[in-house]
Motif scaffolding. Structure first.
Motif, PDB file in Angstrom:
ATOM      1  N   ALA A   8      10.079 -23.329  25.589  1.00 55.42           N
ATOM      2  CA  ALA A   8       8.867 -23.395  24.763  1.00 55.42           C
ATOM      3  C   ALA A   8       9.000 -24.455  23.657  1.00 55.42           C
ATOM      4  O   ALA A   8       8.104 -24.596  22.824  1.00 55.42           O
ATOM      5  N   SER A   9      10.142 -25.182  23.637  1.00 58.01           N
ATOM      6  CA  SER A   9      10.426 -26.169  22.580  1.00 58.01           C
ATOM      7  C   SER A   9      10.285 -25.581  21.183  1.00 58.01           C
ATOM      8  O   SER A   9       9.668 -26.172  20.295  1.00 58.01           O
ATOM      9  N   LYS A  10      10.837 -24.389  21.026  1.00 52.21           N
ATOM     10  CA  LYS A  10      10.741 -23.733  19.721  1.00 52.21           C
ATOM     11  C   LYS A  10      12.119 -23.341  19.209  1.00 52.21           C
ATOM     12  O   LYS A  10      13.019 -23.033  20.001  1.00 52.21           O
ATOM     13  N   LEU A  11      12.227 -23.352  17.900  1.00 54.21           N
ATOM     14  CA  LEU A  11      13.423 -22.834  17.270  1.00 54.21           C
ATOM     15  C   LEU A  11      12.990 -21.805  16.235  1.00 54.21           C
ATOM     16  O   LEU A  11      11.988 -21.994  15.551  1.00 54.21           O
ATOM     17  N   TYR A  12      13.734 -20.711  16.169  1.00 54.16           N
ATOM     18  CA  TYR A  12      13.417 -19.652  15.218  1.00 54.16           C
ATOM     19  C   TYR A  12      14.603 -19.449  14.293  1.00 54.16           C
ATOM     20  O   TYR A  12      15.764 -19.542  14.720  1.00 54.16           O
TER      21      TYR A  12
END
Ligand code: ZN
Length: 219
Positions: free
Chosen positions: A127-131
């Motif tokens: 999802a090309s996300k970083l949390y």
């Protein structure tokens, strides 16, 4: 009774200074040089604990008595009961921090040793996300960023070490006074791809706190 007071980044700092001192001792450097490394190590460590109690000072100050590899190892393990872990979080708490994310990928929390955590970070590459989850002024905050891998080593903005980094771009919630309602600002930083590595490197939380405040808008 031990009242934990050493956070993960403190522990990393102590470990780093102890290692420098150990190297100086082992290299058989000029005693004057070793003594100045010893003084410098103690100063760096004590500066990180401006509010240390007498007992805490004594615990930390035994750094100056170390000479042998076994003593250094003993010193570091003697600090472990004093470590203040990142208060464990549940999957529900994490999901509440990111209410807009439909299929949030949550890390395997059972596998996390919270003693060595300054922040929780994980990516969802598909999802090309970083949390990122951090406790800012005692309150849990969640930061969502766009994750662009570089597949290269670079300086991480949090731990400042050369590691494999990704560009992480987060939209800030803080607005300058008088900004229009559609004011938009994104902050991009290079951050370690592997947050476990980053958490092991971190010796200072100033950049992390600044980033968390900028993004969440808490002052
Ligand atoms: Zn890092």
């Amino acid at each position: 009774m031990c009242q934990p007071f050493i956070r993960n980044h403190h522990y990393n700092l102590i470990k780093k200074q102890a290692k420098l001192l150990q190297q100086a001792c082992e290299n058989g450097s000029d005693p004057k040089v070793t003594e100045s490394v010893r003084d410098g190590a103690l100063l760096s460590v004590m500066e990180a604990f401006p509010e240390a109690s007498e007992l805490q000072r004594q615990t930390l100050e035994s750094l100056t008595t170390l000479r042998t590899e076994a003593q250094f190892r003993g010193y570091l393990s003697s600090l472990e009961p004093w470590m203040e872990r990142f208060e464990p979080v549940t999957e529900q708490q994490i999901k509440k921090l990111f209410p807009k994310v439909k299929k949030l990928k949550v890390p395997d929390l059972a596998a996390v040793d919270f003693r060595y955590v300054t922040y929780l970070g994980w990516s969802d590459v598909a999802a090309s996300k970083l949390y990122l989850v951090y406790r800012l002024d005692g309150k849990l905050v969640g930061i969502e960023g766009r994750f662009t891998p570089t597949h290269k080593k670079g300086a991480c903005f949090l731990c400042r070490r050369q590691e494999e980094v990704a560009l992480v771009t987060a939209v800030t919630k803080s607005k300058p006074a008088g900004a229009s309602p559609d004011y938009y600002k994104a902050i991009g930083n290079y951050l370690c791809v592997d947050s476990e590595v980053c958490n092991r490197n971190l010796t200072d939380i100033a950049a992390l706190e600044r980033f968390a405040r900028d993004v969440t808008g808490s002052r």
